[in-house]
Motif scaffolding. Structure first.
Motif, short mmCIF file in Angstrom:
data_model
loop_
_atom_site.label_atom_id
_atom_site.label_comp_id
_atom_site.label_asym_id
_atom_site.label_seq_id
_atom_site.Cartn_x
_atom_site.Cartn_y
_atom_site.Cartn_z
N ILE A 186 -2.08 14.32 -8.43
CA ILE A 186 -3.28 13.69 -9.00
C ILE A 186 -2.91 12.54 -9.93
CG2 ILE A 186 -5.28 14.04 -10.49
CD1 ILE A 186 -5.43 16.91 -9.43
N GLY A 187 -1.98 12.80 -10.86
CA GLY A 187 -1.59 11.78 -11.83
C GLY A 187 -0.87 10.61 -11.19
N GLY A 188 0.06 10.91 -10.29
CA GLY A 188 0.80 9.84 -9.62
C GLY A 188 -0.09 8.99 -8.75
N MET A 208 0.82 -1.20 0.00
CA MET A 208 0.00 0.00 0.00
C MET A 208 0.86 1.26 0.00
SD MET A 208 -3.35 -0.78 2.34
CE MET A 208 -2.51 -1.58 3.70
N ILE A 209 1.92 1.24 0.81
CA ILE A 209 2.83 2.39 0.85
C ILE A 209 3.48 2.60 -0.51
CG2 ILE A 209 4.97 3.29 1.85
CD1 ILE A 209 4.22 1.88 4.44
N CYS A 251 -4.80 -1.85 -7.41
CA CYS A 251 -5.96 -2.70 -7.74
C CYS A 251 -5.55 -3.94 -8.53
CB CYS A 251 -6.98 -1.90 -8.54
SG CYS A 251 -7.85 -0.64 -7.58
N LEU A 252 -4.61 -3.78 -9.45
CA LEU A 252 -4.18 -4.91 -10.27
C LEU A 252 -3.30 -5.90 -9.50
CD1 LEU A 252 -3.41 -3.15 -13.67
CD2 LEU A 252 -5.37 -4.59 -13.09
N ASP A 253 -2.75 -5.45 -8.35
CA ASP A 253 -1.90 -6.35 -7.57
C ASP A 253 -2.49 -6.72 -6.22
OD1 ASP A 253 0.01 -6.65 -9.47
OD2 ASP A 253 1.69 -6.14 -8.17
N GLY A 310 -0.96 5.04 -9.04
CA GLY A 310 -0.79 4.17 -7.88
C GLY A 310 -2.01 3.34 -7.57
N ILE A 311 -3.19 3.95 -7.67
CA ILE A 311 -4.44 3.22 -7.43
C ILE A 311 -4.60 2.10 -8.45
CG2 ILE A 311 -6.94 3.41 -7.51
CD1 ILE A 311 -6.68 6.20 -6.32
#
Length: 545
Positions: A431-433, A400-401, A442-444, A437-438
């Protein structure tokens, strides 16, 4: 396990005592927002150092480091022994600007450096980080420990611990949090040290009396801090950990709030460096015992690595001492949760409510802070029930970090060293980073990736980046940082240059000024103490190569 009545008594007395201490030490803190959120800016460096350590070392660490030591070996200790270098960065590079600008929150610093838009986004990200990382997963880890000793459903375990932490955090503010954290650090180190000592004694009783014999009994390289491949390879740690660490240690409100409450600039600098010295101990008290557990209890632990510490407590420690150690585990949980709750209260009251309603009275801000504590805790309790889906507590929190930290680290490290960075660039970087990250998370995240990628023969979710792309989470953090940095630099050059006079208040003119701005004041000068810490860390690493 049927825990002895004496241990139960010790645990209950400790929990009641620490709650009472928090309420007593925080009395009167509600008189002003500065007293409630920043302890009236009265904290000295020993208290700051102890509080930094206690907020960081949660039950996640106690369980996770032992589990990872059992499974991966000493290499996981890099998460602890690289931290002192980032704490030096906090003390020498960031703390002077934080203290001189008299900010209450880190988003407030970002507004001074970049503008109000970046402040708003960072405040939201700070609340999300505290909710999901500092509080949610920590509650789950603590409940796992509590349930291992007392036959209570995990939900009830979470509710009991949450209620006690809520009482003194909501009533006493940062002063209550920091005072209890200082006591809990001592309890925590005593408990984990006891486990380590008894583990070494049991190792001798089993016939292993030398380092060479221990190396033969463990997995290959299990006692080495350096790996050449895998998710903890030296290059993954060298690239990924600083990205995680700049966010966690230097720009996360939950951690840095102790520094913001410093009485003097010297306290703000020495506190983190003192914490850096304490961070040497978890490898010896938590990771190394996990390695020893592989020798002593691998048949009992088997694949359930998160049970490593609990089994060691049950098998090695006598009655009475078990209660103290479990109290230390709960102390670690309560200190981290309390720190997370206090930081979210500060962010919501100062960075959101105060800006929307500038004329809000101090006592009203404290009231809103207390309401925030209760709401965030309820949300964290709901999220904490998902902790078992990570496959490993320590791995889960670091994943998560790894997706939250990169854009924040980019904004702070570029912002404090590069005067050309603009407000628009910082806003788009955050915003973009964060969006990238989200997507990666989600994919991992097994609970989500299994829906898209399916499951393998063992029933484990197939993660896109880790399994398909071969990018472990440490390198995911690095590449997300590269993307975030590219956004910041490109957009900065495409937008007008910021006012140099304003930027100068929040940015070093030259990196060398970190060391040369003021003359050395003596042996206890933060720069001398930092050098001593670096020397100690080099010696520690040399022993476990």
């Amino acid at each position: 396990m049927n825990i002895h009545w004496l241990d139960i008594t010790i645990i209950i007395v400790y929990l009641v005592g620490i709650t009472a201490l928090g309420c007593y030490s925080g009395r009167g803190s509600a008189s002003s927002s500065s007293s409630y959120f920043l302890a009236g800016r009265s904290l000295r460096w020993p208290m700051i150092g102890l509080a930094l350590f206690a907020t960081n070392i949660s039950t996640v660490h106690l369980i996770g480091l032992a589990a990872s030591g059992y499974d991966q070996g000493m290499v996981v200790g890099n998460f602890e022994w690289l931290a002192p270098f980032l704490l030096i960065l906090l003390g020498l590079v960031f703390a002077p600007f934080y203290f001189r600008s008299k900010i209450s929150t880190l988003p407030e610093y970002v507004e001074g450096r970049y503008g109000p838009g970046a402040r708003t986004v960072l405040a939201i990200m700070g609340v999300i980080g505290a909710l999901f990382i500092h509080i949610g997963v920590t509650l789950y880890a603590g409940a796992v420990v509590f349930q291992s000793f007392v036959d209570i459903d995990i939900i009830w375990s979470i509710l009991i611990i949450s209620a006690l932490t809520l009482i003194y955090t909501a009533l006493g503010g940062l002063k209550a949090v920091v005072v209890t954290e200082a006591v809990q650090t001592v309890t925590l180190l005593f408990g984990s040290g006891a486990v380590a000592i008894f583990a070494f004694m049991a190792l001798g009783d089993s016939g292993i009396t030398s380092l060479s014999e221990l190396k033969e009994a463990v997995k290959p390289d299990q006692l080495s801090m350096v790996r050449t491949e895998g998710e903890y390879s030296w290059y993954a740690m060298a690239l990924g950990y600083p990205i995680l660490g700049i966010w966690y240690w230097c720009s996360d409100q939950t951690i840095v709030q102790r520094v913001l409450g410093a009485e003097t600039e010297r306290d703000a600098q020495l506190g983190p460096i003192f914490a850096g010295f304490i961070k040497i101990l978890p490898v010896l008290f938590m990771v190394l015992p996990g390695v020893i557990a592989y020798v002593l209890f691998k048949e009992q632990i088997a694949d359930n690595k998160d049970a490593t510490l609990v089994i060691m407590i049950q098998e090695l420690l006598p009655i009475g001492l078990q209660g103290i150690v479990v109290a230390g585990l709960l102390a670690a949980l309560m200190s981290t949760v309390a720190g997370g709750l206090n930081s979210t209260a500060t962010l919501v009251s100062i960075d959101i409510i105060k800006r929307v309603r500038p004329d809000t009275e101090d006592k009203k801000l404290v009231f809103y802070g207390r309401v925030t504590v209760a709401i965030v805790l309820l949300l964290a309790i709901s999220w904490s029930t998902q902790g078992e889906k990570f496959g490993g507590i320590f791995e889960g929190i670091n994943q998560m970090i790894a997706v939250l930290a990169p854009p924040i680290s980019a904004v702070f490290i570029w912002g404090i060293f590069w005067a050309r960075g603009t407000a628009t660039a910082a806003l788009w970087t955050l915003i973009g980073g964060f969006a990238c990250g989200i997507l990666v998370f989600c994919l991992d995240f097994p609970a989500v990736s299994g829906l898209f990628m399916g499951y393998d023969a063992n029933g484990d979710a197939i993660r896109f980046f880790t399994d398909h792309m071969g990018i472990p989470f440490m390198l995911q953090a690095w590449w997300l940082f590269v993307i975030s940095s590219a956004i910041l630099v490109v957009v900065s050059y495409l937008t007008p240059e910021p006012d140099r006079e304003i930027v100068a208040r929040y940015c070093w003119k030259s990196p060398m000024m970190v060391l040369t701005e003021k003359p050395i004041s003596g042996v206890t000068d933060p720069r001398i103490m930092s050098l001593a810490l670096v020397v100690v860390m080099v010696i520690c690493y040399a022993f476990f190569l």
